[in-house]
Design a protein around this motif. Sequence first.
Motif, PDB file in Angstrom:
ATOM      1  N   SER A 177       0.626  -0.994   0.221  1.00  0.00           N
ATOM      2  CA  SER A 177       0.084  -0.105   0.054  1.00  0.00           C
ATOM      3  C   SER A 177       0.881   1.088  -0.059  1.00  0.00           C
ATOM      4  O   SER A 177       1.850   1.241   0.747  1.00  0.00           O
ATOM      5  N   VAL A 178       0.452   2.172  -0.732  1.00  0.00           N
ATOM      6  CA  VAL A 178       1.321   3.488  -1.012  1.00  0.00           C
ATOM      7  C   VAL A 178       0.562   4.709  -0.385  1.00  0.00           C
ATOM      8  O   VAL A 178      -0.764   4.783  -0.982  1.00  0.00           O
ATOM      9  N   TRP A 179       0.840   5.414   0.489  1.00  0.00           N
ATOM     10  CA  TRP A 179       0.249   6.381   1.094  1.00  0.00           C
ATOM     11  C   TRP A 179       0.792   7.733   0.583  1.00  0.00           C
ATOM     12  O   TRP A 179       1.804   8.028   0.771  1.00  0.00           O
ATOM     13  N   VAL A 180      -0.321   8.599   0.094  1.00  0.00           N
ATOM     14  CA  VAL A 180       0.173   9.856  -0.526  1.00  0.00           C
ATOM     15  C   VAL A 180      -0.722  11.050   0.306  1.00  0.00           C
ATOM     16  O   VAL A 180      -1.883  11.173   0.200  1.00  0.00           O
ATOM     17  N   ASP A 181       0.220  11.907   1.122  1.00  0.00           N
ATOM     18  CA  ASP A 181      -0.387  12.979   1.698  1.00  0.00           C
ATOM     19  C   ASP A 181      -0.387  14.249   0.880  1.00  0.00           C
ATOM     20  O   ASP A 181       0.696  14.589   0.349  1.00  0.00           O
ATOM     21  N   HIS A 182      -1.586  14.800   0.417  1.00  0.00           N
ATOM     22  CA  HIS A 182      -1.653  15.892  -0.479  1.00  0.00           C
ATOM     23  C   HIS A 182      -1.613  17.558   0.205  1.00  0.00           C
ATOM     24  O   HIS A 182      -1.954  18.452  -0.515  1.00  0.00           O
ATOM     25  N   GLY A 183      -1.491  17.448   1.670  1.00  0.00           N
ATOM     26  CA  GLY A 183      -0.893  18.597   2.269  1.00  0.00           C
ATOM     27  C   GLY A 183      -2.385  19.368   2.484  1.00  0.00           C
ATOM     28  O   GLY A 183      -2.014  20.597   3.059  1.00  0.00           O
ATOM     29  N   ASN A 184      -3.291  18.990   2.523  1.00  0.00           N
ATOM     30  CA  ASN A 184      -4.640  19.669   2.405  1.00  0.00           C
ATOM     31  C   ASN A 184      -5.708  18.805   3.338  1.00  0.00           C
ATOM     32  O   ASN A 184      -6.813  19.243   3.253  1.00  0.00           O
ATOM     33  N   GLY A 185      -5.157  17.989   4.078  1.00  0.00           N
ATOM     34  CA  GLY A 185      -6.111  17.155   4.716  1.00  0.00           C
ATOM     35  C   GLY A 185      -6.258  15.941   4.196  1.00  0.00           C
ATOM     36  O   GLY A 185      -6.956  14.909   4.840  1.00  0.00           O
ATOM     37  N   TYR A 186      -6.200  15.940   2.941  1.00  0.00           N
ATOM     38  CA  TYR A 186      -6.516  14.630   2.263  1.00  0.00           C
ATOM     39  C   TYR A 186      -5.390  13.600   2.139  1.00  0.00           C
ATOM     40  O   TYR A 186      -4.217  14.061   1.898  1.00  0.00           O
ATOM     41  N   VAL A 187      -5.705  12.416   2.319  1.00  0.00           N
ATOM     42  CA  VAL A 187      -4.461  11.350   2.162  1.00  0.00           C
ATOM     43  C   VAL A 187      -5.250   9.989   1.161  1.00  0.00           C
ATOM     44  O   VAL A 187      -6.373   9.650   1.596  1.00  0.00           O
ATOM     45  N   THR A 188      -4.435   9.899   0.091  1.00  0.00           N
ATOM     46  CA  THR A 188      -5.050   8.744  -0.762  1.00  0.00           C
ATOM     47  C   THR A 188      -3.982   7.607  -0.416  1.00  0.00           C
ATOM     48  O   THR A 188      -3.006   7.702  -0.409  1.00  0.00           O
ATOM     49  N   ILE A 189      -4.901   6.341  -0.534  1.00  0.00           N
ATOM     50  CA  ILE A 189      -4.182   5.062  -0.262  1.00  0.00           C
ATOM     51  C   ILE A 189      -4.241   4.126  -1.196  1.00  0.00           C
ATOM     52  O   ILE A 189      -5.585   3.865  -2.017  1.00  0.00           O
ATOM     53  N   TYR A 190      -3.201   3.551  -2.020  1.00  0.00           N
ATOM     54  CA  TYR A 190      -3.324   2.886  -3.161  1.00  0.00           C
ATOM     55  C   TYR A 190      -2.855   1.162  -2.889  1.00  0.00           C
ATOM     56  O   TYR A 190      -1.671   1.186  -2.439  1.00  0.00           O
ATOM     57  N   ARG A 191      -3.752   0.285  -3.050  1.00  0.00           N
ATOM     58  CA  ARG A 191      -3.402  -1.094  -2.482  1.00  0.00           C
ATOM     59  C   ARG A 191      -3.283  -2.098  -3.992  1.00  0.00           C
ATOM     60  O   ARG A 191      -4.405  -2.163  -4.510  1.00  0.00           O
ATOM     61  N   ASN A 192      -2.064  -2.466  -3.867  1.00  0.00           N
ATOM     62  CA  ASN A 192      -1.706  -3.349  -4.988  1.00  0.00           C
ATOM     63  C   ASN A 192      -0.647  -4.494  -4.945  1.00  0.00           C
ATOM     64  O   ASN A 192       0.221  -4.091  -4.028  1.00  0.00           O
ATOM     65  N   LYS A 193      -0.946  -5.539  -5.657  1.00  0.00           N
ATOM     66  CA  LYS A 193       0.334  -6.611  -5.198  1.00  0.00           C
ATOM     67  C   LYS A 193       1.352  -6.233  -6.117  1.00  0.00           C
ATOM     68  O   LYS A 193       2.663  -7.265  -6.122  1.00  0.00           O
ATOM     69  N   GLY A 194       1.436  -5.358  -6.967  1.00  0.00           N
ATOM     70  CA  GLY A 194       2.654  -4.899  -8.019  1.00  0.00           C
ATOM     71  C   GLY A 194       3.862  -4.325  -6.975  1.00  0.00           C
ATOM     72  O   GLY A 194       3.640  -4.086  -5.895  1.00  0.00           O
ATOM     73  N   ASP A 219      -6.084  -5.835  -9.698  1.00  0.00           N
ATOM     74  CA  ASP A 219      -7.040  -5.410  -8.702  1.00  0.00           C
ATOM     75  C   ASP A 219      -5.945  -4.086  -8.088  1.00  0.00           C
ATOM     76  O   ASP A 219      -5.151  -4.233  -7.558  1.00  0.00           O
ATOM     77  N   LEU A 220      -6.962  -2.863  -7.843  1.00  0.00           N
ATOM     78  CA  LEU A 220      -6.333  -1.924  -7.198  1.00  0.00           C
ATOM     79  C   LEU A 220      -7.544  -1.479  -6.061  1.00  0.00           C
ATOM     80  O   LEU A 220      -8.585  -1.239  -6.513  1.00  0.00           O
ATOM     81  N   GLY A 221      -7.001  -1.667  -4.671  1.00  0.00           N
ATOM     82  CA  GLY A 221      -7.878  -1.063  -3.741  1.00  0.00           C
ATOM     83  C   GLY A 221      -7.550   0.370  -3.496  1.00  0.00           C
ATOM     84  O   GLY A 221      -6.453   0.651  -3.146  1.00  0.00           O
ATOM     85  N   TYR A 222      -8.584   1.212  -3.531  1.00  0.00           N
ATOM     86  CA  TYR A 222      -8.238   2.589  -3.452  1.00  0.00           C
ATOM     87  C   TYR A 222      -8.885   3.239  -2.368  1.00  0.00           C
ATOM     88  O   TYR A 222     -10.130   3.066  -2.128  1.00  0.00           O
ATOM     89  N   GLN A 223      -8.476   3.975  -1.423  1.00  0.00           N
ATOM     90  CA  GLN A 223      -9.095   4.492  -0.243  1.00  0.00           C
ATOM     91  C   GLN A 223      -8.625   5.951  -0.214  1.00  0.00           C
ATOM     92  O   GLN A 223      -7.621   6.485  -0.702  1.00  0.00           O
ATOM     93  N   MET A 224      -9.457   6.802   0.671  1.00  0.00           N
ATOM     94  CA  MET A 224      -9.078   8.119   1.003  1.00  0.00           C
ATOM     95  C   MET A 224      -9.443   8.374   2.159  1.00  0.00           C
ATOM     96  O   MET A 224     -10.316   8.000   2.906  1.00  0.00           O
ATOM     97  N   GLN A 225      -8.635   9.337   2.897  1.00  0.00           N
ATOM     98  CA  GLN A 225      -8.782   9.929   4.106  1.00  0.00           C
ATOM     99  C   GLN A 225      -8.849  11.462   4.203  1.00  0.00           C
ATOM    100  O   GLN A 225      -8.232  12.005   3.188  1.00  0.00           O
TER     101      GLN A 225
END
Length: 241
Positions: A177-194, A219-225
Amino acid sequence: MKRRKHKRRLNHVLILTSDAADANVKQFRVRAWIVEVVVLLLCVLVGGVIGYFIYEGQLWENASRRSHEQVMALEEENKTLSEQNSKLEAQVTEQAEEIQILSDTVSQKVQSESELSATLEKQSLPTEFPLTGSASMEEVSEGDPMCIFHASVGTTVVAAASGTVIAINDDEIYGHSVWVDHGNGYVTIYRNKGDTTVNVGDSVVQGTTLFVIGEDNADLGYQMQKDGSYINPMDMLAISG
């Protein structure tokens, strides 16, 4: 015997007459030195009067000349002041133009900064699709909100917006899983076997590749905080078609 010569004494006689029938003739004898003194006094008086008028004339002439010189000096000073005033007005006009140019420049800069800020803010909002190309999608109803995308081989998983990679974790179901902080309160999470193509601390922009889809990781599991709480990614995604 010699005879003494006697000087002749001159006496002046002043005779006063009148037209009246009973008028008497009166004679006055005036000595010569008195006449001379009177004449001398008259000459002195006349000379004084003439000298006075000449002196007064010179005074008036000098006063007139000084007045003329003062008027000329004032006119010259006024001309100089007028030229200085014209120069000052030209300087004021030039400075006003420079101020206007600076004001326009500042306004343009502020506008450019506002536009840049708006552009950066827009680029930091995770509204873009996290895949290059089309994919089918399903939503997970249990647990934290998540969208699962089924992509074709060769498709890449990309960052949905600009930000910084803050974590790369192992995932029991999706592998990584890769977590990316966008600096405005949003964080996106990308889940993949690659295999991930980024590292912790990397700065990414919208479209930066995070995974490459293969046969074993379609398959990509995509989440957001938002501010630490999970939200439905579909509320932010701008999906067309």
